[in-house]
Each structure stands twice: as C-alpha cells, then as structure tokens.
Design an enzyme around this catalytic site. Structure first.
Site, PDB file in Angstrom:
ATOM      1  CG  ASN A 101     -51.131  46.573 -25.642  1.00  0.00           C
ATOM      2  OD1 ASN A 101     -52.125  47.466 -25.560  1.00  0.00           O
ATOM      3  ND2 ASN A 101     -50.714  45.631 -26.496  1.00  0.00           N
ATOM      4  CG  HIS A 340     -41.672  44.573 -21.867  1.00  0.00           C
ATOM      5  ND1 HIS A 340     -41.062  45.221 -22.817  1.00  0.00           N
ATOM      6  CD2 HIS A 340     -40.922  42.847 -21.622  1.00  0.00           C
ATOM      7  CE1 HIS A 340     -39.865  45.014 -23.086  1.00  0.00           C
ATOM      8  NE2 HIS A 340     -40.033  43.104 -22.817  1.00  0.00           N
ATOM      9  CB  CYS A 341     -48.698  43.703 -24.017  1.00  0.00           C
ATOM     10  SG  CYS A 341     -48.447  41.846 -24.264  1.00  0.00           S
ATOM     11  CB  THR A 342     -46.689  48.461 -22.142  1.00  0.00           C
ATOM     12  OG1 THR A 342     -47.016  49.393 -21.535  1.00  0.00           O
ATOM     13  CG2 THR A 342     -45.662  47.932 -21.817  1.00  0.00           C
TER      14      THR A 342
END
Length: 382
Positions: A101, A340-342
C-alpha cells in the site's frame, strides 16, 4: 521477552545486534546536537554520523555518491518522496500486483489529483511477473516503473535487473521497493538500472525503527516532499538545490541513524549472500514441516525455488487471525496474520477474503525455532 520465538522479521527485525544499541547510546551522549545547524563539536559529530551512515549505505548498494541517498523515517516516506516528487500530470506508471500500500496508495492518490494512469501487471501463483507482459504495458507516456524487489506476502523475488533493462530501453525510470530485500539480497543500483531505491533501516539492515532512505540517481530531480529548515542556504526562500539537503527538511533522527550505521556494518560483515542462504534454508525447513499439516496451503514459490525469508499460509476453514492469536498466547510464537498492507497480492493469489498467516525468519532464527513453530501449528490444527 526472552522466551518469545520471534517470526515477524518481515515487519521489523528483532533483536538488534548489541552494536546497534551501543552506537545509539554513544550518539545520544556525544552527537545529540542538531546536525548542520551549528559549528560546535556536538553538532559536527552529529553531521559525521549522518554522512557515515550515507557512506556505508552507498557501499552496500554500490552507490557512487553518498549524497545521492536521502535519509528518511521509513520506506513509506521514501516511496512517497519518489512517487509524488517525480510524477506529473498525465504520466503513465507500470506497477505490479504484489505492491505494498505504500506504493499503491500514493499512485491512486495521484490518479485522482494529477490524472496519472497506472497498469498493475499480474503475477502467477509463485508471485512472478511475465516480462513480456511488462514490455507490452509500456506506452509513449510511461515515465515510471515501480517494482517490489520481493513480495512481503509471497516471498517471491522479482527479476529487478531485467525490469530495469526494460525501463531503460523505453526511457522510463525504475523505482524499487526494497523493504523485504535490503540486507538480504545483493543490490547494485547501476548494474540493475535502478533509478530510485527505497529501503527501510529497521528490517534487513538491522537498525532501529524510524530509519530508512531513498537512493536517487544523479540524473533524476525530485520535487521535495517536505519544505523547511535544512541548516544550509537558510537565506534562500526556496528549498536548497544541493543534495541531500533538498530532501531532508527538519531535524533528522541522528540517534537512529547511528544505530542504522552499525546495523549495516554487521550486514556487510556477514554479507547479504550468507544472510540469504541462512534464511532460505530456514524457509525450506519450515515449508517441509508445514506441508504435512491437514488443510495447509503455502503461498508463493514452492520448495527449492528462490524466496526471501517469508512463508505465508492459509489453512482451510481456519481464521488466520485466530491461528496467529493462538500461536502467541499458547506457544509464545510471534507471527503476523491479516492482509499485510498488500491487498493486490492477496487478490492475485485468491486470499483476498481470508488473509493469511505470515511467518518470517531472520538472522537470529534457528532451526529449533522453526521446528517449534511447525509443531505448534500442527497441534493447533489437530
């Protein structure tokens, strides 16, 4: 925390080498003044800390001029500086489906505010891109290619040099997100045609949180992300043009940089090649053990394939957050669960609705740690 089995190195490495803590303590005592803002001894000591940190980072990444490295507070700041400082109205960007992100959100912001366009290149189940698809994505207005060196979900390693060669051939700049590779994979910014390299200090470089940086090719000029005091050209109305001052407004984290410098020294002492070999062996051991658990689905490259020290997995009909909670509370094992911010990477491998458990090894992880983790997961599933 002595009893904790720490398997969350992809988020931040722990524990830090004793030399890191000693360097920070020494800097707090002898270099705690404001660098570049005075000519007294403590201020000069602080300036030396920053320069020597740049110098050793330049050695690690094969950078010719240490002043082409801007020190930041993390990879996110470095990526925002690179993306927002380089792209203009109507530019086209090529990125991938494994981007964090910290890449996606600035790009999406610029789509809305500057009218840029973005193509996200798909990845296969192993987290790899098709270079032919990357080449087909180039347009006449493609100005930037953004690429994670390694996926923070899948552990896959992308062919950065080949992507850099494609970008150079099409007159574009390659920006590499080295959040999961700096200190673990060899990086040569010239040989790999990397125009900008964003990296954290607190992961593979073994430094403290609040440190990171951005290498900026001398051929690239960025608009600063921050404007303000730098200690240089104070009489000027505009931000200084000289590097690295142009990109480092405000008082820096000198104490943290002292720790980062010590961490990078340890990385160079051990070498990224040896660190990678150690971590790869542990991931293979972990994958072999986990594969025997009922309902287990391990994400990313298979056994024997290159990957960084990340093993993410899902278990059929089990909540990832619940598994991680049990690992911590019942077995004293620190892993991470969620997205996991993805989210793009989760979409690419079909886990956008479930998330995943991520275990990530580091320099201090032992075979025994891995075996205990595998045994605990087997007991939880049983």
């Amino acid at each position: 925390m002595d009893s904790v089995i720490y398997l969350d190195h992809a988020a931040t490495s722990w524990p830090k080498p004793p030399e890191v803590m000693e360097a920070m303590k020494s800097a707090m005592n002898d270099a705690a003044a404001n660098p570049g803002r005075g000519s007294h001894r403590m201020a000069l000591n602080a300036s030396r800390v920053l320069y020597n940190t740049r110098r050793i980072l330049a050695e690690l990444f094969e950078v010719n001029n240490p002043n082409d490295i801007a020190l930041t507070s993390n990879t996110t700041e470095a990526l925002n500086l690179a993306i927002k400082g380089y792209l203009g109205e109507g530019d086209h960007v090529i990125a991938t489906m494994i981007e964090h992100n910290s890449v996606r959100r600035p790009l999406e912001y610029l789509k809305r505010t500057r009218g840029i366009s973005v193509d996200y290149i798909s990845v296969d189940a192993d987290g790899q891109v098709d270079l032919k698809e990357v080449e087909r994505a180039f347009k006449t207005n493609t100005r930037l290619v953004v690429c994670s060196h390694s996926s923070n979900l899948l552990g896959s390693i992308l062919p950065v040099k080949e992507i850099g060669d494609l970008a150079a051939r099409h007159g574009a700049v390659l920006l590499v997100d080295a959040a999961q590779s700096a200190g673990m994979l060899s990086i040569d910014v010239t040989d790999m045609n990397i125009g900008m390299l964003a990296f954290p200090g607190h992961k593979g470089l073994l430094g403290p949180q609040g440190t990171g940086g951005l290498y900026i090719s001398p051929d690239i000029e960025l608009e600063p992300l921050l404007h303000g005091g730098t200690g240089s050209q104070s009489e000027a109305v505009e931000q200084p043009s000289v590097r690295p001052d142009r990109y480092e407004a405000g008082t820096p984290n000198t104490i943290g940089c002292a720790g980062l410098q010590a961490g990078v020294k340890k990385v160079l002492e051990w070498t990224p090649e040896k660190i990678y070999h150690h971590e790869w062996g542990l991931t293979q051991r972990m994958m072999e053990g986990l594969s025997s658990i009922r309902g287990m689905n391990i994400l990313g490259p298979g056994l024997g394939m290159p990957r960084t020290g990340i093993v993410s997995f899902v278990i059929e009909q089990r909540d990832a957050s619940e598994l991680a909670f049990k690992m911590d509370r019942e077995y004293g094992i620190a892993v991470r669960a969620g997205f996991h911010c993805t989210p793009l990477a989760h979409m690419a491998v079909g886990t956008e609705n479930t998330g995943a458990v991520r275990a990530s090894v580091g320099l201090w992880t032992s075979k025994e740690d891995v075996d205990i983790m595998v045994d605990a997961m087997a007991k939880i599933q049983a």
